[in-house]
Design a protein around this motif. Structure first.
Motif, PDB file in Angstrom:
ATOM      1  N   ARG A  77      -5.087   0.518   5.195  1.00 17.86           N
ATOM      2  CA  ARG A  77      -6.478   0.213   4.858  1.00 17.86           C
ATOM      3  C   ARG A  77      -6.989  -0.801   5.887  1.00 17.86           C
ATOM      4  NH1 ARG A  77      -7.378  -0.722  -1.180  1.00 17.86           N
ATOM      5  NH2 ARG A  77      -7.338   1.561  -1.106  1.00 17.86           N
ATOM      6  N   GLY A 107      -7.237   7.928  -0.896  1.00 16.54           N
ATOM      7  CA  GLY A 107      -7.189   6.477  -0.734  1.00 16.54           C
ATOM      8  C   GLY A 107      -5.835   5.902  -1.074  1.00 16.54           C
ATOM      9  N   ALA A 108      -5.552   4.754  -0.485  1.00 16.71           N
ATOM     10  CA  ALA A 108      -4.301   4.042  -0.734  1.00 16.71           C
ATOM     11  C   ALA A 108      -4.384   3.277  -2.054  1.00 16.71           C
ATOM     12  CB  ALA A 108      -4.007   3.083   0.410  1.00 16.71           C
ATOM     13  N   TYR A 155       0.742   5.750  -1.573  1.00 20.39           N
ATOM     14  CA  TYR A 155      -0.049   6.808  -2.229  1.00 20.39           C
ATOM     15  C   TYR A 155       0.893   7.805  -2.871  1.00 20.39           C
ATOM     16  CZ  TYR A 155       0.648  10.221   1.624  1.00 20.39           C
ATOM     17  OH  TYR A 155       1.172  11.103   2.541  1.00 20.39           O
ATOM     18  N   LEU A 214       0.835  -1.205   0.000  1.00 16.93           N
ATOM     19  CA  LEU A 214       0.000   0.000   0.000  1.00 16.93           C
ATOM     20  C   LEU A 214       0.868   1.253   0.000  1.00 16.93           C
ATOM     21  CD1 LEU A 214      -2.806  -0.903   2.580  1.00 16.93           C
ATOM     22  CD2 LEU A 214      -3.014  -0.759   0.093  1.00 16.93           C
ATOM     23  N   ALA A 217       0.674   4.345   4.379  1.00 16.78           N
ATOM     24  CA  ALA A 217      -0.684   4.166   3.860  1.00 16.78           C
ATOM     25  C   ALA A 217      -1.283   2.922   4.502  1.00 16.78           C
ATOM     26  CB  ALA A 217      -0.670   4.026   2.344  1.00 16.78           C
ATOM     27  N   SER A 241     -11.737   1.861   6.155  1.00 18.69           N
ATOM     28  CA  SER A 241     -11.024   3.129   6.307  1.00 18.69           C
ATOM     29  C   SER A 241      -9.729   3.129   5.515  1.00 18.69           C
ATOM     30  CB  SER A 241     -10.724   3.375   7.794  1.00 18.69           C
ATOM     31  OG  SER A 241      -9.915   4.511   7.968  1.00 18.69           O
ATOM     32  N   ASP A 242      -9.452   4.286   4.862  1.00 17.52           N
ATOM     33  CA  ASP A 242      -8.164   4.539   4.235  1.00 17.52           C
ATOM     34  C   ASP A 242      -7.447   5.612   5.044  1.00 17.52           C
ATOM     35  OD1 ASP A 242      -7.708   3.588   1.012  1.00 17.52           O
ATOM     36  OD2 ASP A 242      -9.665   3.223   1.929  1.00 17.52           O
TER      37      ASP A 242
END
Length: 975
Positions: free
Chosen positions: A428, A313-314, A263, A261, A426, A447-448
């Motif tokens: 999730r 968001g990731a 971003y 993960l 990041a 959840s992100d």
């Protein structure tokens, strides 16, 4: 052509001048281990020679060959080092030349050169002769084992454990009671709220030694109880060094993983700082921002929302492996003027290091659990459970440059250090909130979480040492200013609440009563630290024995500015709805105000004045006097007294005052701590034999709260949703009784230590120690029982406590079993401790209210942060030609109380992490200039976990993740 010929002949002349080698070394007193100044060191049978300087060091330049070195000093026995081999353009280093006091029955001592090159023996002598109970590791031992940095080396020291690969804990005591200094000076680390300096930033080839003092003497800072670690960097390298290192690391669980993960990053993330991609949008810090129903035009609201980075968001991509590289340089130069009998030397060091680590945890769990109100119900009930994944990329860039100028009787030193760190994270998570728990609404969510933290530290060290008045006086002065920053730009949390209707249809929305609305947070910290000290030593004689009177003054000034800004997403419609939980689609232009559906705009979560903003400063002035003298030939004594005046001022306010409540608290440069402490210390060292000591020590020390602990700050961890509350907040229970008065005091510690130690040849030793510590007003992290809808924690003074225990160390070669096992050695150290806290009346009564059927709660419990045992053990192999070095090392720390539970909430214990690591170092080439390191970490593939524990209940997860097994390959070359 004439110019070219001149250059060629000049070069030939320079080459001819360089056809020499150098002998360098250090001369110490065999009894006290102190450096000897003015010792005559000469090539036997010649007039070539020199005198040792204030560090006891010397340097002689001679033609290549084999020599006998003669060392003479008034009232000392003459020492001759035979067969000293000098090679062309090389430096021969003799680190362990010792002179014994002359007597009528002693003749000249002749020692082979090979016997005085062992730096590990030198640190054993330092340990044996130290007035404090000391452990340590030398640069030679680090090179032998293949330790690349100070963190890897420090865990070899007795009673030491390293947390997170960076921070030191001594004797199982937490960070609050351990302290780290650099060259004897206090500097903040990259994490300014820790007492410990981040150790993995210091390359081992620039470290002279690492020492840990287990007990206090008056010249040391008074705010530690477990131990004081000092990292001493080289100022005058014995030989010219130019080292290059490179390394890679591979963890099968984390690297080349397509589910990693991450971003969007900025263009400078690889250097450890953000390029402005995550900066606060223009106007966001104004008292008012554009919102509907506030008179702002639709276009200005749209522009303002659009100015926020839209990524929420990731994303998944393949992760790379860890990698690092570094280069370091060191040398010394003879600057003595021709014809002068006064030597002058210049030493230079420089280091540049860079590393990037990729971390991916695919099975992270964070849990919140409660006791049930029914005392017959023993099992804990789940309040909130988060399960998911975290991807993290960390960058650390560090540089150190230093210069030192030394004459026969003085030395001045300058070191500049710059560190830059950046971590992108990041996450999730699936969230399950249970309405059966007190204060919980009950919901499901996804959840992100996106975070970035950048830290920097710039430190300057200037110091001088001077020997005055025919060596009767010694002056040591040091100044060390530091500027540090820690910023979290644009922390983003986007949690979709999940609703399933009676038809089984699933919808996603943002609900403030469930998982909450999307939030964005900016945090900023700036701190300036100025430390200075002056030490004076008067050398004199008592009972015809050397004695020392020491006195001095120190000052540390710190000032910190801290601010948190938060923005919450809002919607023009009463109901928002999303077809799927795609966080990156939330800020598409079609959803931004004034568009339908959703009509997104941002509201400021910042009250004016801001309760999450403070300025705090500290002034800590210390004065001390101590005296070291021998009462008999075998009994050495050191008595001292240190006085520390500590003043902490704070400007800040609580949320009640910020919201206009006249009963709220508002502090303007108010004194929150003002203390004067007298810290006595006594050390008795009895030499049972020349190689055997019995030590007894008493001292009083302190532990003080950090800046954020003495504040009204509320700091949320966006991933776990756990909130740290500053200690200035007051709390009352449901009956109106004050459970915490908002006054956080420093901890006073009485320390008693006893040690027996025996030293043998080649760094072998045995020791056994006993220690006792009495704590008045220890500070611990406590779960706040009044906050039942959120997970909130606060530092508080709890009841008085005690810690007592034993410490055993063994370093032994296996040569005594068989000559074939000469290269094998074992080292092991074990610390066992028993801790006890006498609970306050508030804590005891709160625990009694939730006492389970069959349970009998006493008013004592384990001390938070104190491990019941620490085990370090290892076996190493070193070949005679030093081509091969290998070792296997084991470390574990016992279950430790991490969070003190009160009322509904049970205690949280960190579980033992069994760390088994292997290292192999292979020297390459005839001169061993190149080496290859292979390491395997976490061979047992253990997990890092903390559990809620309650009477007769199954343990439940507070936090859990698996670091996996890691493999690394390192390469280094000495030019």
């Amino acid at each position: 052509m004439r110019t070219l010929i001149s250059i060629i002949f000049s070069g030939i002349a320079l080459i001819g001048l360089s056809q020499k080698g150098t002998i360098r070394g250090m001369v110490t007193d065999a009894h006290s281990s102190e450096s000897l100044i003015g010792v005559n060191v000469s090539i036997k049978g010649t007039t070539t020679g020199t005198f040792t300087d204030l560090d006891g060091k010397f340097s002689i330049t001679v033609d290549p060959g084999t020599y006998d070195l003669q060392v003479t000093y008034v009232s000392y026995q003459t020492n001759t080092i035979s067969d000293v081999v000098v090679s062309e353009d090389e430096v021969t280093v003799l680190n362990n030349i010792q002179l014994s006091t002359a007597s009528m029955n002693l003749s000249e001592v002749i020692v082979k050169a090979e016997l005085v090159k062992n730096n590990e023996t030198a640190i054993m002598v330092m340990k044996q002769k130290s007035v404090a109970m000391m452990d340590g590791i030398s640069s030679e031992k680090m090179a032998l084992i293949g330790d690349g940095n100070a963190a890897e080396a420090a865990k070899r020291v007795t009673g030491i454990s390293i947390e997170g690969g960076k921070y030191v804990y001594v004797r199982g005591l937490g960070d609050r009671y351990s302290k780290t200094t650099l060259n004897g000076m206090e500097i903040p680390g990259l994490d300014p709220d820790r007492n410990s300096l981040q150790l993995d930033i210091f390359p081992s080839n620039l470290i002279n030694n690492i020492t840990v003092n287990k007990n206090f003497t008056a010249e040391m800072p008074g705010d530690f109880a477990g131990g004081l670690m000092n990292i001493e960097t080289k100022d005058f390298p014995d030989r010219k060094t130019l080292n290059a290192t490179a390394g890679i690391g591979y963890n099968p669980q984390m690297h080349f993983n397509e589910d990693y993960l991450t971003y969007e990053s900025s263009s400078t993330d690889f250097l450890g700082f953000d390029d402005g991609l995550r900066e606060l949008p223009t106007g966001a810090d104004n008292p008012t921002i554009p919102v509907p129903f506030g008179g702002a035009a639709d276009a200005s609201i749209t522009r303002f929302v659009s100015s926020f980075e839209p990524t929420l968001g990731a994303d998944r991509e393949s992760s790379f492996m860890d990698y690092s590289f570094g280069v370091s340089f060191g040398n010394q130069f003879d600057k003595t003027k021709e014809g002068s009998d006064k030597s002058r030397k210049l030493g230079l060091i420089a280091s540049l290091s860079y590393k990037t680590d990729y971390t991916f945890y695919d099975d992270v769990t964070y849990g919140e659990y409660q006791r049930r109100s029914n005392p017959d119900s023993l099992e804990l009930v789940q309040a909130n459970l988060q399960t998911g994944e975290i991807g993290e990329k960390s960058v650390l860039l560090g540089g150190i440059v230093g210069a030192a100028m030394k004459s026969d009787r003085s030395k001045i030193r300058l070191t500049i250090m710059r560190l830059q760190s950046g971590t992108s994270r990041a996450g999730r998570f699936d969230i399950l909130n249970d309405p059966a728990a007190v204060g919980q609404s009950g919901y499901e969510a996804i959840s992100d979480n996106l975070e970035y933290n950048e830290r920097s530290l710039t430190n300057v060290f200037i110091g001088g040492q001077h020997v005055l008045n025919n060596e009767k006086w010694e002056l040591d002065w040091r100044v060390s200013p530091t500027l540090s920053t820690s910023d979290d730009p644009d922390i983003r949390k986007t949690a979709f609440s999940i609703t399933t209707n009676s038809l089984g249809e699933v919808s996603y929305d943002f609900n403030s009563g469930q998982a909450g609305v999307p939030t964005r947070i900016w945090r900023s910290l700036n701190e300036f630290n100025a430390a200075s000290k002056i030490d004076l030593t008067r050398n004199y004689e008592f009972n015809e024995q050397d004695a020392k009177l020491r006195f001095g003054v120190s000052n540390v000034y710190k000032i910190r500015n801290y601010e948190i800004l938060q923005f919450n997403m809002a919607f023009q419609d009463q109901v928002n709805d999303w077809g799927s939980p795609d966080a990156n689609a939330v800020l598409l232009p079609t959803y931004i105000y004034p568009n339908d559906p959703n009509g997104i705009y941002y509201q400021s979560g910042n009250v004016q004045p801001n309760p999450n903003e403070y300025e705090s400063d500290i002034m800590n002035t210390g004065l001390y006097i101590s005296n070291e003298m021998k009462l008999s030939k075998r009994l050495n004594t050191v008595f001292g007294l240190r006085a520390e005046m500590y003043i902490q001022n704070h400007t800040g306010r609580d949320i009640a005052f910020a919201n206009g409540d006249p009963t709220g608290n508002n502090l303007v440069n108010a004194e929150v701590l003002n203390t004067l402490n007298l810290l006595p210390t006594a050390n008795l060292i009895y030499s049972v034999t020349e190689k055997q000591n019995l030590r007894l020590a008493y001292a009083r020390t302190l532990a003080r709260p950090s800046f954020k602990e003495v504040s009204f700050a509320q700091i949320i961890d966006p991933i776990t949703n756990r909130i740290f509350n500053g200690g200035l907040f007051r709390y009352q229970d449901q009956d109106g009784t004050v459970s915490w008065d908002g006054r956080l005091d420093e901890t006073k510690v009485n320390n008693v230590d006893l040690r027996w130690e025996i030293f043998q040849e080649r760094g072998q030793m045995y020791s056994i120690s006993a220690f006792y510590k009495q704590f008045q007003d220890p500070i611990e992290l406590v779960r706040i029982p009044e906050q039942q809808t959120t997970a909130e924690f606060q530092p508080r003074n709890v009841g008085d406590g005690t810690v007592y225990g034993v410490e055993v160390e063994l370093r032994k070669s296996l040569e005594f079993i068989s000559e074939k096992m000469k290269g094998l050695s074992v080292n092991a150290n074990l610390t066992m401790a028993e801790s006890s806290i006498t609970m306050t009346e508030v804590e005891f009564n709160s625990r009694k209210r939730f006492e389970r059927t069959g349970e009998s709660i006493e008013n004592e419990r384990q001390m938070a942060g104190q491990s019941p045992y620490v085990i370090n053990a290892g076996m190493t192999y070193s070949s005679d030609d030093r081509k091969w070095d290998a070792g296997i090392f084991y470390n574990v720390k016992g279950p430790t109380l991490e969070v003190v539970g009160i009322g509904l909430y049970s205690d949280v214990y960190t579980q033992p992490f069994h760390s088994l690591n292997f290292s192999l170092n292979k020297a390459l080439g005839e001169d061993n200039r190149t080496s290859l390191d292979i390491k395997v970490a976490n061979l047992l593939d253990d997990r890092i976990e903390s559990f809620y524990t309650s009477y007769e209940a199954e343990e439940q997860i507070f936090s859990s993740y698996a670091p996996g097994m890691a493999f690394s390959l390192g390469f280094s070359h000495k030019f």
